[in-house]
Design a protein around this motif. Structure first.
Motif: not given
Length: 541
Positions: A417-424
């Motif tokens: 599992v490649w866990t990404t992380d972004v926020v807007v």
């Protein structure tokens, strides 16, 4: 000083098996024999952090050339230097607190949860106090050896990998103590190896808790370093709001306290917040004074499904504008809900995009908030709005959110599992999720979506087989597209996981040259030798 974990951690560290990522370019030491470990650790590779000059830039918006002093290559520590450091460290620490055991080196440099594994340290040390850390840092400074702090080892972006080797300072073994507890002021002083879960277990008898919940196993040191948050952030905020002061060992071995203990102060620069999120690149945190909160009188949970993920995401801006002090708002897409149903069919969820809500406060407050939220979800085509009326129902309803990470692996055989992380900004969240889902629909990899959407933060769990290069490359493509999409929508490439090595290449695009140059100026002023967790956070070009 109270030790709140009784287990012998060194044995756990030795027995824990952590394999390096198949795509790392580093090699493991051949065996546990000391000369072989030294030789392998000293061989090959280049480092960074000698200063050089670059042309000046005119503005954040238009500049393309960095202006600050940037790093250039320099060799890794030599065999002689590593041996000298090893013996010097054994002179100031108990011999068993200085290790070159192969398993321990690998565990403190590589992680199966990260795809940015670039090397193991040459030596791992296990201090017991700030004074021990001072002695370690002075030796590293004298010998120009990199220093890498390590606490829970749960980070995802290569924060504790050691591309230039060096000395790893591991805190979870002997610096996992409560230093002082002030229940009358609702604050507590802890060492970096304290886990947030153990801390909350200890605080519960005083009807207090520490509101951050980044994930199982995380410790305060890493939580400070990455400026973490978690599912509770929409109500309680992030690590930056809950740290009163820090004790920091600077790169030359001096000890600094960032401020005093009151909850407010106008005394000078906010050095506490400077160090929160610095990921060990400006000094080593050895104590943190944390604010605490009273455990809410009541709590409840609700769940509602939606016909499309955009309908679900559109609920969030309305919640924010309604002024609802909701405890958590979590979004699981249809693919994630499919995985949850595979893991536990008895939960009875539909395989549709679903919002999970937490409420906390007084009973009248919760009843009011549930009423407001139920009206908002109805406006956005929400299905049955189920809310818990008993403790058992609360546990059952939240179980779907609790198990989603490991449930995701049921969607693909031999899945990593490649866990990404972004926020807007929350107003852009529906657009971001909609575009991301369209991109994912064209991929041959399954990639469910989970989000702390109450504050615009969400993750894609990219499932791929590490043994297949084409799947690894596709996972990288999905991640890169997501990061660039978030920047374009005035967001950030990381809402809570931090930068490490994995995201530093995107910081100039997000923040601009002048901002990065000022960060380099701060870094070079505090750490002129560049020994503090080198290769992390700041882009080199």
């Amino acid at each position: 000083m109270w030790n709140i974990k009784k287990a012998t951690h060194l044995g756990r560290v030795i027995s824990h098996s952590t394999r390096r990522c198949a795509y790392s370019t580093q090699t493991k030491p051949a065996n546990r024999i000391w000369p072989a470990v030294i030789s392998a650790a000293a061989a090959g590779g280049v480092g960074y952090w000698a200063a050089s000059s670059s042309p000046s830039s005119s503005s954040i918006a238009q500049s393309t050339q960095p202006t600050a002093s940037l790093p250039v290559a320099r060799p890794k520590p030599t065999k002689k230097k590593i041996q000298e450091a090893f013996h010097a460290l054994q002179a100031v620490l108990p011999h068993e607190h200085v290790s070159v055991d192969e398993d321990i080196l690998q565990t403190h440099g590589y992680s199966d949860n990260s795809y940015h594994n670039e090397g193991a340290p040459n030596i791992v040390v296990f201090p017991s106090s700030t004074e021990d850390v001072v002695a370690i840092v002075k030796i590293a400074n004298e010998l120009d050896m990199p220093i890498i702090p390590f606490s829970g080892g749960t980070s995802l972006e290569g924060h504790f990998t050691a591309p230039m080797g060096g000395i790893c300072i591991s805190f979870s073994e002997h610096m996992d103590n409560i230093v002082a507890f002030h229940p009358e002021d609702m604050d507590i002083v802890v060492q970096p190896g304290v886990s947030w879960e153990t801390l909350n277990s200890t605080l519960k008898k005083n009807n207090l808790f520490f509101p951050l919940d980044p994930g199982p196993g995380a410790c305060i040191g890493g939580m400070v370093g990455t400026a973490c948050s978690g599912t509770n952030a929409v109500r309680w905020g992030t690590m930056r709001e809950w740290v009163l002061n820090l004790t920091v060992v600077l790169p030359d071995g001096k000890v600094m306290k960032t401020r005093q203990r009151p909850r407010k102060s106008s005394a000078g620069y906010d050095l506490t917040r400077l160090y929160i999120g610095s990921e060990g690149t400006l000094g080593v945190v050895t104590e943190a004074t944390l604010k605490l909160a009273v455990i809410p009188e009541e709590s409840s949970v609700a769940v509602c499904d939606f016909p499309t993920i955009r309908d679900a995401a559109a609920v969030v801006p309305d919640l924010v504008r309604a002024g609802v002090q909701i405890g958590a708002v979590e979004l699981l897409d249809d693919l994630m809900m499919k995985a949850v149903c595979l893991a536990n069919p008895s939960l009875g969820h539909a395989e549709k995009p679903t919002l999970f809500f937490k409420f906390s406060g007084s009973k009248p407050q919760i009843e009011h908030e549930i009423k407001v939220v139920s009206e908002i979800v109805k406006k956005h085509k929400g299905g049955t709005f189920k809310y818990a009326k008993t403790e058992k129902e609360k546990e059952d309803l939240w179980e779907g959110r609790k198990i989603c990470l490991w449930s995701a692996t049921l969607l693909k055989e031999n899945a990593s599992v490649w866990t990404t992380d972004v926020v807007v900004p929350v107003s852009r969240l529906p657009e971001l999720i909609d575009e991301t889902k369209k991109d994912l629909s064209t991929s041959f990899l399954p990639a469910p979506v989970v989000g702390h959407v109450g504050d615009g933060n969400f993750h894609v769990f990219i499932l791929f087989d590490k043994s297949k290069p084409e799947e690894y490359e596709e996972a990288k493509r999905i991640n890169k597209a997501l990061l660039e999409r978030a920047i374009r929508m005035e967001g950030s490439v990381t809402g809570e996981h931090g930068v490490g090595t994995g995201k530093k290449a995107y910081l100039r695009k997000e923040l601009g040259d002048n901002t990065i140059d000022l960060m380099w100026t701060v870094k070079n002023a505090i750490d002129p030798k560049g020994i503090m967790n080198p290769g992390k956070v700041l882009p080199e070009n």
